[in-house]
Write an enzyme that holds these catalytic residues in place. Structure first.
Site, PDB file in Angstrom:
ATOM      1  N   SER A 299      -0.808  -4.568 -10.097  1.00  0.00           N
ATOM      2  CA  SER A 299      -1.204  -5.906  -9.654  1.00  0.00           C
ATOM      3  C   SER A 299      -2.448  -6.345 -10.399  1.00  0.00           C
ATOM      4  O   SER A 299      -3.260  -5.511 -10.828  1.00  0.00           O
ATOM      5  CB  SER A 299      -1.509  -5.895  -8.157  1.00  0.00           C
ATOM      6  OG  SER A 299      -2.685  -5.156  -7.905  1.00  0.00           O
ATOM      7  N   ASP A 300      -2.590  -7.653 -10.571  1.00  0.00           N
ATOM      8  CA  ASP A 300      -3.909  -8.140 -10.973  1.00  0.00           C
ATOM      9  C   ASP A 300      -4.865  -7.856  -9.807  1.00  0.00           C
ATOM     10  O   ASP A 300      -4.449  -7.636  -8.677  1.00  0.00           O
ATOM     11  CB  ASP A 300      -3.864  -9.628 -11.318  1.00  0.00           C
ATOM     12  CG  ASP A 300      -5.030 -10.017 -12.228  1.00  0.00           C
ATOM     13  OD1 ASP A 300      -6.047  -9.274 -12.272  1.00  0.00           O
ATOM     14  OD2 ASP A 300      -4.959 -11.064 -12.893  1.00  0.00           O
ATOM     15  N   TRP A 301      -6.147  -7.849 -10.082  1.00  0.00           N
ATOM     16  CA  TRP A 301      -7.156  -7.419  -9.128  1.00  0.00           C
ATOM     17  C   TRP A 301      -7.199  -8.371  -7.919  1.00  0.00           C
ATOM     18  O   TRP A 301      -7.635  -9.513  -8.048  1.00  0.00           O
ATOM     19  CB  TRP A 301      -8.499  -7.318  -9.820  1.00  0.00           C
ATOM     20  CG  TRP A 301      -8.780  -5.982 -10.455  1.00  0.00           C
ATOM     21  CD1 TRP A 301      -9.925  -5.238 -10.297  1.00  0.00           C
ATOM     22  CD2 TRP A 301      -7.938  -5.208 -11.319  1.00  0.00           C
ATOM     23  NE1 TRP A 301      -9.814  -4.058 -11.000  1.00  0.00           N
ATOM     24  CE2 TRP A 301      -8.614  -4.004 -11.634  1.00  0.00           C
ATOM     25  CE3 TRP A 301      -6.655  -5.380 -11.842  1.00  0.00           C
ATOM     26  CZ2 TRP A 301      -8.073  -3.005 -12.440  1.00  0.00           C
ATOM     27  CZ3 TRP A 301      -6.101  -4.382 -12.652  1.00  0.00           C
ATOM     28  CH2 TRP A 301      -6.813  -3.220 -12.943  1.00  0.00           C
ATOM     29  N   GLY A 302      -6.681  -7.903  -6.809  1.00  0.00           N
ATOM     30  CA  GLY A 302      -6.603  -8.755  -5.632  1.00  0.00           C
ATOM     31  C   GLY A 302      -5.345  -9.597  -5.587  1.00  0.00           C
ATOM     32  O   GLY A 302      -5.210 -10.458  -4.727  1.00  0.00           O
ATOM     33  N   GLY A 303      -4.418  -9.342  -6.487  1.00  0.00           N
ATOM     34  CA  GLY A 303      -3.183 -10.132  -6.545  1.00  0.00           C
ATOM     35  C   GLY A 303      -2.085  -9.611  -5.629  1.00  0.00           C
ATOM     36  O   GLY A 303      -0.995 -10.164  -5.594  1.00  0.00           O
TER      37      GLY A 303
END
Ligand code: NAG
Ligand code: NAG
Ligand code: NAG
Ligand code: NAG
Ligand code: NAG
Ligand code: NAG
Ligand code: NAG
Ligand code: NAG
Ligand code: NAG
Ligand code: NAG
Ligand code: NAG
Ligand code: NAG
Length: 811
Positions: A299-303
C-alpha cells in the site's frame, strides 16, 4: 482506539461488496452507473503466485521459508513497523532473515547521508535515451544497496501526466504511456541488476494530489485516540473506462511487470469508486491475472482502508503498518498486524491467502540474492527518519550496518551528463547558443543561486536553484552545483566580467541602466523556476515568482536574453515571442549537478538533444482534463474525477482537436540539424491474426503481445556542422476500423543516435503486437485493426518527415 477492532474489520469487509459491472464503455460514459459508489467489477479470489517467468526456484525458497513461520510471524511479514527505514518489515533472527528496508525513491535514497541526488523522472524522459535510463537506474540501485535498502520505491508511472497541474508529474516520466513504459522497463532493469528490488508506483490512475486521501472529521497526529471509523469525504475517485485504463494508465505498469518488477504500490485514490488498495478489479484482475504479476502489492503510506477487504482484493503488504500516530488512516495500529492473526484463527481469512502474500514478498528477495551477502542497514539513515523516530524502534532493530556509508562513488559525473541530456533547447535564434566566449555576462533570477533554505528541498523557497522538487520524492544532496557558481567558474576561462541580480522583484522594478551594468551585456542569462511537490497540485502553469515579467524586464534592455527554466514540467512561455529572447532552455529537475549540466549546454560542451515529454500550449486554458480541485457539496462520495477525455491527453488531445501549440510533444532543437530518409518496413512473420494467439500468461501478460511483428527502418543524417544526437520518433495512425476515439497519432518507437557532421546511419524500430493493437472492451483482448496502419517517423509529434503503411490484417 475509540472503536473496536471487530467493528472496523466488519465495516471494512463491506466496502467492496457492492457488485456491478466494470466500466467497459468508451463513449459516452454512463453517469448513472458511475454515480454509484463502489461500482467496480468484483474479481475474487486473489490469484496465487506460480513462479512463471523464471521465478520458480526463488518461489521454492520462499515456500521453504513460509513453511517455518508461526502465524504471528506470518502477520508480522505483511505489516510494516517503525524502524530505521521509510518502510520496515521486522527481522526473524531464528531464520536468519534480517527484515526488509524500504526507502524512497524515486530519484535518490532520500533518508540517507552521503548519497547522491539524481535527475528527476521528467529529466530522464526528456533525454529519450534508453541507455541513460538504465544507467541512472543502475547507479541509484548501487546507492540503495550500499545503504542496505532492499527496496527502491520507484519508478513512477502514476501520475502519468493527465494534467500538467498534477504535483507529482516530475517524479514520473512522460505524458505518454509508450515513453513512460520504456523508462519504467529501463529503470527497473537497471535498479534490479544491482540486486535491489524495485517497486513500481502508484497503481493506478493516480493523476492528482488534491483529495488524494479521504478527509477525516479531524486529524490530530499527536492524539493516539482519534477515531478513524468515519470519514467526512472519501478520496477522489478516478473514473476511467476500460479502454483508457489499458491503453494509457495501465500500459507502463505492464512494461514494469514485463521487466520483472518485484512489487507495485497501490495508490491513494479510488478507481471507479473503490480504493486502489482494495480494488479487486485492478489488483486481482488486471495486475495479477491479466498481467501475470508474480510479486507483491504494497500500500501507499496510509493508503490501506480495510483489513480483510484489502487482503481479499489483492493487497499483500500494508505500509507503513503499525506506526502509532502515523499508522493506517492516521490512526494508531494497523488494519493488518494482529488483526490478520485473529482473522486466520477464527476462519475469516484462509491461511493460504496469507501464505501467498508472503510468497510474493519473499520470492523477489531470493530471486535477487538478498539472502546472502547483502549489506546491513546504515543506521545513520534511521536518525534522519522523521516518519518513525529512533526512540520508538531502538529496541526492535539491530543496527549491524556501517554508519554513514558513502555510496556516491563517481555518480556526480553521470548526474552531470544526465542533467544536460534532460535539457530541451526550445528556441535558438541569431545563433545565440552555444555561447561564444562572452566577456560581459549578466545573470538574473532567484533560480540561479544556492538554495538558501538548505540542502533538503521541502517547500518553495525564494532564493535557490530548483534542482529537484519536494515531498517524499525529493533527495538530500551533499553538494549542489548552482548555475551562478558554474557560470562564474566556466567564464573565468574567458576572463569574463559577471554581474548577477537574483531578486526577481528588484529586477522587475528596476530600469536596467540602474543596475550598474557597464554596457549592454554580451548575454543576459535569466534563470527561472517552478516548484512542485507531493501533496499539492500546481495552481498555475506559469513560472513561479513573476518570472515571465522578469524576463520581459530584462529583454527590454538586452537583445540577447537567454532563458533557462528549472521546472517540474509544463510552463507557459509568453516571452517566447519576444525577439530579444534569443534562446530558451527547459532544464527540468536535473539533480545535484544542475549548474555544471546547464553550463555544459550553454557553452556547447554538450550539444543539447533533449525533447519534450509533454506539450507546451500557447495558453493554459488550451489544456483539457484539469484536476478536480473542489466540490460544491458535502457528500462523502462527492470527489469524482471524470476521465471523460478518455485517450485524449496531452498531444493526443491537441492533435484530435487541431489546436496549435507553442512546442509540441517530442520537440527539441540541437546546435546541428538532422534529416530523415528511406523509410522501409519489413514484416517479421506472415498472416497475422487480429487477436493475439492464446498463450500461457507470463509477467507482462500474453507473451504474444510483446513479440515484434514489424521492423521499420529509416536513415538519419547529420546535415549540420557539429556532432550531435538525434531523436527519431515513430508514430502510428490507426485506420478507421479502429473504434471511435482513437487518437490521430500515438508514439510507438524512438531511438537516440549520435552522428558526426555528414554522417548517416540506419535506425530501426521493432513494432510489437501491443504497439499496433487497441484494447477491445468486448472481447477483452488487444486487437490489430484491419486495414492500413500509418507509420510516420519524425523529430517531434508535429514534425513528421517520412511515412509508410503496414497492413497486418487485411480488411
Ligand atoms: C473474526 O475476527 C475478526 C477480527 O476480530 C472479526 O471481525 C470477525 O467478525 C470474526 N469472524 C468470525 C467468524 O468470528
Ligand atoms: C446507464 O445505466 C443504467 C443502469 O444500468 C441504465 O438503466 C441506463 O439505461 C444506462 N444508460 C445508457 C445511456 O446506457
Ligand atoms: C492457492 O493455493 C492454495 C494451496 O496452497 C489453494 O488452497 C488455494 O485454493 C489457491 N488459491 C487460488 C486462488 O488458486
Ligand atoms: C486492528 O486494526 C485496527 C484498525 O487499524 C487497529 O486499531 C488495531 O490496533 C488492530 N489490532 C491489532 C491487534 O493489530
Ligand atoms: C540482535 O542480534 C543478536 C545477535 O544476532 C540477537 O541475539 C538478538 O536477538 C537481535 N535482537 C533483535 C532485536 O533483533
Ligand atoms: C526583493 O526586492 C524587492 C524590491 O526591491 C524587495 O521589496 C524585497 O524585499 C526583496 N526580496 C528579498 C527576498 O530580498
Ligand atoms: C530589444 O533590446 C534592445 C536593446 O538592445 C531595445 O532597444 C529594444 O527595445 C528591445 N526590444 C524589445 C521588444 O524589448
Ligand atoms: C544587440 O545590441 C547590440 C548593442 O546595442 C548591437 O551591437 C547588436 O547588433 C544587437 N544585436 C541584434 C541582433 O540586434
Ligand atoms: C488565455 O486564454 C484566456 C481565455 O481565452 C484569455 O482570457 C487570456 O487572455 C489568454 N492568455 C494569454 C496569455 O493569451
Ligand atoms: C457543507 O458544510 C459546511 C460546513 O458544515 C456548510 O457551511 C455548507 O453549507 C455545506 N455545503 C453544502 C453544499 O451543503
Ligand atoms: C498466408 O496466407 C496466404 C493466403 O491465405 C497463403 O497463401 C500463405 O501460404 C500463408 N502463409 C503462411 C506463412 O502461412
Ligand atoms: C531490423 O532492421 C535492422 C536494420 O536493417 C537490423 O539490423 C535488425 O536486425 C532488424 N531487426 C529484426 C528483428 O529483424
Amino acid at each position: 482506539m475509540a472503536s473496536s477492532t471487530a467493528s472496523l474489520l466488519l465495516s471494512a469487509l463491506l466496502l467492496p461488496a457492492v457488485k456491478g459491472e466494470a466500466f467497459s464503455h468508451v463513449q459516452p460514459l454512463n453517469t448513472t452507473i458511475l454515480g454509484q459508489y463502489g461500482y467496480v467489477d468484483p474479481v475474487y479470489p486473489s490469484p496465487n503466485a506460480t513462479g512463471v517467468g523464471g521465478w520458480s526456484d526463488a518461489l521454492a525458497k520462499a515456500q521453504a521459508f513460509v513453511n517455518e513461520l508461526t502465524l504471528a510471524e506470518k502477520s508480522q511479514m505483511v505489516t510494516g513497523v517503525p524502524g530505521p527505514c521509510v518502510g520496515n518489515i521486522l527481522a526473524i533472527d531464528r531464520l536468519g532473515f534480517p527484515g526488509l528496508c524500504l526507502q524512497d525513491g524515486p530519484l535518490a535514497i532520500r533518508v540517507a547521508s552521503y548519497a547522491s541526488v539524481f535527475s528527476a523522472g521528467v529529466s530522464a524522459a526528456a533525454s529519450w535515451d534508453r541507455d541513460l535510463m538504465y544507467e541512472r537506474g543502475y547507479a541509484m540501485g548501487e546507492e540503495f544497496r550500499g545503504k542496505g535498502a532492499h527496496i527502491y520505491l520507484g519508478p513512477v508511472a502514476g501520475p502519468l501526466g493527465r494534467s500538467g497541474y498534477a504535483g507529482r508529474n516530475w517524479e514520473g516520466f512522460a505524458a505518454d504511456p509508450y515513453l513512460t513504459g520504456v523508462a519504467m522497463e529501463q529503470t527497473i532493469t537497471g535498479v534490479q541488476d544491482t540486486g535491489v528490488q524495485s517497486c513500481a508506483k502508484h497503481f493506478v490512475a493516480y493523476e492528482q494530489e488534491t483529495q488524494r486521501n479521504p478527509t477525516y472529521p479531524y486529524v490530530d497526529l499527536n492524539d493516539n485516540n482519534i477515531s478513524v471509523t468515519a470519514v467526512t469525504q472519501e478520496a477522489v475517485s478516478s473514473n476511467v473506462d476500460d479502454r483508457t485504463l489499458h491503453e494509457i494508465y495501465a500500459w507502463p505498469f505492464a512494461n514494469a511487470v514485463h521487466a520483472g518488477v518485484s512489487s507495485l504500490m497501490c495508490s491513494y485514490n479510488r478507481i471507479n469508486g473503490s480504493y486502489a488498495c482494495q480494488n479487486s478489479k485492478t489488483l486481482n484482475g488486471l495486475l495479477k491475472t491479466e498481467l501475470g504479476f508474480q510479486g507483491y502489492v504494497m500500500s501507499d503510506w496510509g493508503g490501506t482502508h480495510s483489513g480483510m477487504a484489502s487482503i481479499e482484493s489483492g493487497l499483500d503488504m500494508n505500509m507503513p503498518g503499525d506506526l502509532g500516530s502515523y499508522g493506517d488512516a492516521w490512526g494508531s495500529g494497523s488494519f493488518f498486524g494482529g488483526n490478520v492473526t485473529t482473522a486466520v484463527n477464527n476462519g475469516t481469512l484462509d491461511v493460504s491467502r496469507l501464505d501467498d502474500m508472503i510468497l510474493r514478498i519473499m520470492t523477489p528477495y531470493y530471486l535477487h540474492g538478498q539472502d546472502s551477502g547483502y549489506p546491513g542497514v546504515d543506521p545513520s539513515g534511521g536518525l534522519l527518519n522523521t516518519f518513525s523516530p529512533v526512540d520508538v524502534w531502538r529496541n526492535t532493530f539491530n543496527m549491524t550496518g556501517e554508519y554513514n556509508v558513502d555510496v556516491r562513488g563517481n555518480h556526480s559525473q553521470l548526474i552531470r551528463q544526465h542533467g544536460a541530456a534532460g535539457t530541451v533547447l526550445l528556441k535558438n535564434t541569431n545563433n545565440a547558443l552555444p555561447l561564444k566566449a562572452p566577456k560581459l555576462i549578466a545573470v538574473f533570477g532567484n533560480d540561479a543561486s544556492f538554495p538558501d533554505a538548505g540542502m533538503y528541498t521541502n517547500g518553495a523557497t525564494f532564493y535557490g536553484n530548483q534542482y529537484v522538487g519536494g515531498g517524499s520524492g525529493t533527495g538530500r544532496a551533499t553538494f549542489v552545483s548552482t548555475p551562478l557558481n558554474a557560470i562564474i567558474e566556466r567564464s573565468s576561462q574567458d576572463n569574463a566580467y559577471v554581474q548577477f541580480f537574483l531578486n526577481n522583484t528588484y529586477v522587475i522594478d528596476s530600469e536596467m541602466p540602474d543596475l550598474w551594468i557597464p554596457a549592454q551585456p554580451d548575454v543576459c542569462l535569466v534563470f527561472v523556476k517552478t516548484y512542485a511537490e507531493e501533496g499539492a497540485d500546481r495552481t498555475t502553469l506559469d513560472l513561479d515568482w513573476d518570472a515571465s515579467d522578469m524576463v520581459d524586464s530584462v529583454a527590454k534592455y538586452c537583445n540577447n536574453t537567454v532563458v533557462v527554466s528549472h521546472s517540474s514540467g509544463i510552463n507557459m512561455l509568453p516571452f517566447a515571442d519576444n525577439d530579444n529572447v534569443t534562446a530558451i532552455l527547459a532544464a527540468h529537475y536535473p539533480g545535484e549537478e544542475s549548474g555544471h549540466a546547464i553550463v555544459d549546454v550553454l557553452y556547447g560542451d554538450v550539444n543539447p538533444s533533449g525533447h519534450l515529454p509533454y506539450t507546451i500550449a500557447y495558453n493554459s486554458t488550451d489544456y483539457n482534463a484539469p484536476p478536480t480541485t473542489a466540490v460544491q457539496t458535502n457528500g462523502t462520495e462527492d470527489w469524482q474525477a471524470w476521465f471523460d477525455e478518455e485517450l485524449e491527453i496531452d498531444y493526443r488531445y491537441f492533435d484530435a482537436n487541431n489546436i496549435s501549440v507553442r512546442y509540441e510533444f517530442g520537440f527539441g532543437l540541437s546546435y546541428t540539424t538532422f534529416e530523415l530518409a528511406n523509410i522501409a518496413s519489413e514484416a517479421l512473420g506472415a498472416n497475422f491474426t487480429s487477436a493475439p494467439p492464446a498463450e500461457a500468461i507470463l509477467p507482462g501478460g500474453n507473451p504474444a503481445l510483446w513479440e515484434s511483428l514489424y521492423n521499420v527502418t529509416v536513415s538519419v543524417s547529420n546535415t549540420g556542422a557539429l556532432s550531435g544526437a538525434a531523436v527519431p520518433q515513430l508514430y502510428i495512425t490507426f485506420p478507421d476500423s479502429a473504434p471511435a476515439g482513437t487518437p490521430p497519432k500515438q508514439l510507438r518507437g524512438f531511438d537516440k543516435i549520435t552522428l558526426s557532421p555528414n554522417e548517416t546511419q540506419t535506425v530501426s524500430f521493432e513494432l510489437m503486437r501491443r504497439d499496433i493493437s487497441y484494447w477491445d472492451i468486448i472481447s477483452q483482448e488487444w486487437l490489430i485493426p484491419s486495414g492500413d496502419i500509418g507509420i510516420s517517423v519524425g523529430f517531434s509529434s508535429r514534425d513528421l518527415r517520412v511515412s509508410t503503411t503496414i497492413a497486418p490484417v487485411s480488411e
